[in-house]
Write an enzyme that holds these catalytic residues in place. Structure first.
Site, PDB file in Angstrom:
ATOM      1  N   HIS A   8       7.501   1.111 -10.815  1.00 39.51           N
ATOM      2  CA  HIS A   8       6.379   0.780  -9.976  1.00 39.51           C
ATOM      3  C   HIS A   8       5.141   0.961 -10.626  1.00 39.51           C
ATOM      4  O   HIS A   8       5.107   2.126 -11.404  1.00 39.51           O
ATOM      5  CB  HIS A   8       6.240   1.547  -8.554  1.00 39.51           C
ATOM      6  CG  HIS A   8       6.692   2.831  -8.439  1.00 39.51           C
ATOM      7  ND1 HIS A   8       7.923   3.272  -8.843  1.00 39.51           N
ATOM      8  CD2 HIS A   8       5.908   4.014  -8.566  1.00 39.51           C
ATOM      9  CE1 HIS A   8       7.951   4.657  -8.756  1.00 39.51           C
ATOM     10  NE2 HIS A   8       6.576   5.119  -8.685  1.00 39.51           N
ATOM     11  N   ASN A  59       4.545   6.042 -13.756  1.00 37.29           N
ATOM     12  CA  ASN A  59       5.223   7.502 -14.049  1.00 37.29           C
ATOM     13  C   ASN A  59       6.431   7.097 -14.324  1.00 37.29           C
ATOM     14  O   ASN A  59       7.224   6.336 -13.944  1.00 37.29           O
ATOM     15  CB  ASN A  59       5.150   8.494 -12.941  1.00 37.29           C
ATOM     16  CG  ASN A  59       3.640   8.755 -12.235  1.00 37.29           C
ATOM     17  OD1 ASN A  59       2.892   9.153 -13.369  1.00 37.29           O
ATOM     18  ND2 ASN A  59       3.475   8.944 -10.859  1.00 37.29           N
ATOM     19  N   HIS A 109       1.331   2.066 -10.125  1.00 35.59           N
ATOM     20  CA  HIS A 109       0.096   2.736  -9.173  1.00 35.59           C
ATOM     21  C   HIS A 109      -1.116   1.833  -9.595  1.00 35.59           C
ATOM     22  O   HIS A 109      -1.663   1.888 -10.750  1.00 35.59           O
ATOM     23  CB  HIS A 109      -0.001   3.720  -9.422  1.00 35.59           C
ATOM     24  CG  HIS A 109       1.176   4.726  -8.771  1.00 35.59           C
ATOM     25  ND1 HIS A 109       1.302   5.419  -7.550  1.00 35.59           N
ATOM     26  CD2 HIS A 109       2.198   5.154  -9.579  1.00 35.59           C
ATOM     27  CE1 HIS A 109       2.415   6.032  -7.496  1.00 35.59           C
ATOM     28  NE2 HIS A 109       3.202   6.100  -8.748  1.00 35.59           N
ATOM     29  N   ARG A 148       1.057  -1.082   0.096  1.00 37.61           N
ATOM     30  CA  ARG A 148       0.041   0.038   0.059  1.00 37.61           C
ATOM     31  C   ARG A 148       0.775   1.305   0.085  1.00 37.61           C
ATOM     32  O   ARG A 148       1.848   1.196   0.766  1.00 37.61           O
ATOM     33  CB  ARG A 148      -0.984   0.022   1.166  1.00 37.61           C
ATOM     34  CG  ARG A 148      -1.688  -1.111   1.159  1.00 37.61           C
ATOM     35  CD  ARG A 148      -3.139  -0.931   1.977  1.00 37.61           C
ATOM     36  NE  ARG A 148      -3.888  -2.216   1.965  1.00 37.61           N
ATOM     37  CZ  ARG A 148      -4.853  -2.593   1.251  1.00 37.61           C
ATOM     38  NH1 ARG A 148      -5.270  -1.616   0.279  1.00 37.61           N
ATOM     39  NH2 ARG A 148      -5.358  -3.796   1.020  1.00 37.61           N
ATOM     40  N   ASP A 149       0.591   2.252  -0.809  1.00 36.83           N
ATOM     41  CA  ASP A 149       1.247   3.695  -1.070  1.00 36.83           C
ATOM     42  C   ASP A 149       1.081   4.216   0.471  1.00 36.83           C
ATOM     43  O   ASP A 149      -0.022   4.184   1.045  1.00 36.83           O
ATOM     44  CB  ASP A 149       0.531   4.422  -2.036  1.00 36.83           C
ATOM     45  CG  ASP A 149       1.444   5.494  -2.254  1.00 36.83           C
ATOM     46  OD1 ASP A 149       1.914   5.419  -3.342  1.00 36.83           O
ATOM     47  OD2 ASP A 149       1.646   6.438  -1.552  1.00 36.83           O
TER      48      ASP A 149
END
Ligand code: AMP
Length: 126
Positions: A110, A97, A112, A38-39
Protein backbone atom coordinates in the site's frame (compact mmCIF):
# COMPACT_ATOMS: atom_id res chain seq x y z
CA UNK A 1 3.66 -5.34 14.95
CA UNK A 2 5.75 -4.70 11.84
CA UNK A 3 5.87 -7.54 9.35
CA UNK A 4 8.76 -9.31 7.68
CA UNK A 5 8.61 -8.03 4.07
CA UNK A 6 10.19 -11.25 2.78
CA UNK A 7 7.32 -13.43 4.04
CA UNK A 8 5.07 -15.21 1.51
CA UNK A 9 1.81 -13.45 0.63
CA UNK A 10 -0.85 -14.05 3.30
CA UNK A 11 -4.30 -14.19 1.63
CA UNK A 12 -5.94 -13.52 5.02
CA UNK A 13 -4.40 -10.07 5.46
CA UNK A 14 -6.86 -7.25 6.06
CA UNK A 15 -6.42 -5.62 2.64
CA UNK A 16 -6.99 -8.97 0.90
CA UNK A 17 -10.26 -9.15 2.86
CA UNK A 18 -11.13 -5.62 1.72
CA UNK A 19 -10.40 -6.61 -1.90
CA UNK A 20 -12.71 -9.62 -1.56
CA UNK A 21 -15.46 -7.39 -0.13
CA UNK A 22 -15.38 -9.14 3.27
CA UNK A 23 -14.59 -5.88 5.10
CA UNK A 24 -16.08 -2.49 4.16
CA UNK A 25 -13.92 0.40 2.99
CA UNK A 26 -14.35 4.05 2.07
CA UNK A 27 -13.44 3.81 -1.62
CA UNK A 28 -11.92 6.81 -3.39
CA UNK A 29 -11.09 5.06 -6.68
CA UNK A 30 -11.32 1.57 -8.13
CA UNK A 31 -10.53 -0.07 -11.44
CA UNK A 32 -9.57 -3.58 -12.55
CA UNK A 33 -6.08 -3.39 -11.04
CA UNK A 34 -6.12 -0.72 -8.30
CA UNK A 35 -8.17 0.18 -5.22
CA UNK A 36 -7.80 3.42 -3.27
CA UNK A 37 -9.61 3.93 0.04
CA UNK A 38 -9.44 6.22 3.07
CA UNK A 39 -7.23 5.12 5.95
CA UNK A 40 -9.27 4.06 8.98
CA UNK A 41 -6.92 6.01 11.29
CA UNK A 42 -6.08 9.15 9.28
CA UNK A 43 -2.82 10.95 10.06
CA UNK A 44 -3.68 14.00 7.91
CA UNK A 45 -6.88 15.64 6.58
CA UNK A 46 -6.42 13.51 3.45
CA UNK A 47 -5.00 10.04 4.10
CA UNK A 48 -5.69 7.56 1.32
CA UNK A 49 -4.19 4.10 0.79
CA UNK A 50 -3.61 2.98 -2.79
CA UNK A 51 -3.18 -0.76 -3.34
CA UNK A 52 -2.72 -3.01 -6.35
CA UNK A 53 -5.25 -5.83 -6.64
CA UNK A 54 -2.42 -8.29 -7.29
CA UNK A 55 -0.90 -10.26 -4.41
CA UNK A 56 2.24 -8.30 -3.49
CA UNK A 57 3.53 -8.23 0.09
CA UNK A 58 5.38 -4.93 -0.19
CA UNK A 59 6.89 -2.36 -2.52
CA UNK A 60 9.97 -4.58 -2.67
CA UNK A 61 7.90 -7.59 -3.78
CA UNK A 62 6.01 -5.46 -6.33
CA UNK A 63 9.16 -3.86 -7.77
CA UNK A 64 10.82 -7.27 -8.08
CA UNK A 65 7.92 -9.35 -9.43
CA UNK A 66 5.15 -7.27 -11.01
CA UNK A 67 5.02 -7.00 -14.80
CA UNK A 68 6.10 -3.60 -16.16
CA UNK A 69 2.56 -2.86 -17.34
CA UNK A 70 1.17 -3.33 -13.80
CA UNK A 71 3.86 -1.12 -12.30
CA UNK A 72 3.25 1.60 -14.88
CA UNK A 73 -0.52 1.44 -14.32
CA UNK A 74 -0.13 1.62 -10.55
CA UNK A 75 2.24 4.60 -10.64
CA UNK A 76 -0.01 6.47 -13.07
CA UNK A 77 -3.10 5.79 -10.95
CA UNK A 78 -1.43 7.03 -7.76
CA UNK A 79 -0.67 10.26 -9.63
CA UNK A 80 -4.19 10.52 -11.02
CA UNK A 81 -5.81 9.90 -7.64
CA UNK A 82 -3.72 12.67 -6.04
CA UNK A 83 -4.63 14.98 -8.93
CA UNK A 84 -8.34 14.14 -8.59
CA UNK A 85 -8.12 14.93 -4.86
CA UNK A 86 -6.74 18.40 -5.81
CA UNK A 87 -3.49 17.75 -3.97
CA UNK A 88 -0.94 18.66 -6.62
CA UNK A 89 -0.81 22.44 -6.20
CA UNK A 90 -0.77 22.53 -2.38
CA UNK A 91 1.47 19.46 -2.41
CA UNK A 92 1.26 16.06 -0.82
CA UNK A 93 3.35 13.14 0.40
CA UNK A 94 3.62 9.52 -0.71
CA UNK A 95 4.91 6.87 1.67
CA UNK A 96 5.39 3.12 1.39
CA UNK A 97 6.50 1.33 4.55
CA UNK A 98 8.51 -1.83 3.95
CA UNK A 99 9.25 -4.48 6.55
CA UNK A 100 10.49 -4.10 10.11
CA UNK A 101 12.45 -0.85 10.07
CA UNK A 102 9.84 0.64 7.74
CA UNK A 103 7.17 -0.30 10.31
CA UNK A 104 4.93 -1.98 7.72
CA UNK A 105 1.96 -3.51 9.50
CA UNK A 106 -0.25 -4.80 6.68
CA UNK A 107 1.45 -7.36 4.39
CA UNK A 108 -0.18 -6.19 1.14
CA UNK A 109 1.56 -3.36 -0.74
CA UNK A 110 0.00 0.00 0.00
CA UNK A 111 1.10 3.53 -0.76
CA UNK A 112 -0.03 6.14 1.75
CA UNK A 113 -1.11 9.42 0.20
CA UNK A 114 -1.14 12.29 2.72
CA UNK A 115 -2.29 15.85 2.16
CA UNK A 116 -4.64 18.64 3.13
CA UNK A 117 -2.21 20.53 5.40
CA UNK A 118 1.52 21.33 5.58
CA UNK A 119 3.08 18.01 6.53
CA UNK A 120 6.30 19.18 8.15
CA UNK A 121 9.66 17.45 7.90
CA UNK A 122 9.82 13.98 6.44
CA UNK A 123 10.75 12.05 9.57
CA UNK A 124 10.58 12.75 13.28
CA UNK A 125 14.09 13.65 14.49
CA UNK A 126 15.89 11.74 17.18
P1 AMP B 1 1.46 0.39 7.42
O1 AMP B 1 2.05 0.65 8.78
O2 AMP B 1 2.16 1.14 6.33
O3 AMP B 1 1.35 -1.10 7.13
O4 AMP B 1 0.01 1.01 7.44
C1 AMP B 1 -1.17 0.27 7.55
C2 AMP B 1 -2.31 1.28 7.52
O5 AMP B 1 -3.50 0.57 7.29
C3 AMP B 1 -2.47 2.09 8.81
O6 AMP B 1 -2.37 3.48 8.50
C4 AMP B 1 -3.88 1.70 9.27
O7 AMP B 1 -4.57 2.76 9.87
C5 AMP B 1 -4.52 1.25 7.97
N1 AMP B 1 -5.65 0.32 8.10
C6 AMP B 1 -5.65 -0.84 8.81
N2 AMP B 1 -6.86 -1.44 8.66
C7 AMP B 1 -7.60 -0.66 7.84
C8 AMP B 1 -8.92 -0.74 7.32
N3 AMP B 1 -9.74 -1.78 7.61
N4 AMP B 1 -9.36 0.23 6.51
C9 AMP B 1 -8.55 1.29 6.21
N5 AMP B 1 -7.29 1.43 6.67
C10 AMP B 1 -6.82 0.47 7.48
Amino acid sequence: MPIDATQPYDPDNIFAKILRGEIPNDTVFEDEHVLAFRDINPQAPVHVLVIPKGEYVSWDDFAAKAPDVEIAHFVRKVGEIARDLDLVEPGYRLLANIGGHGHQEVPHLHVHLFGGKPLGPMLARG
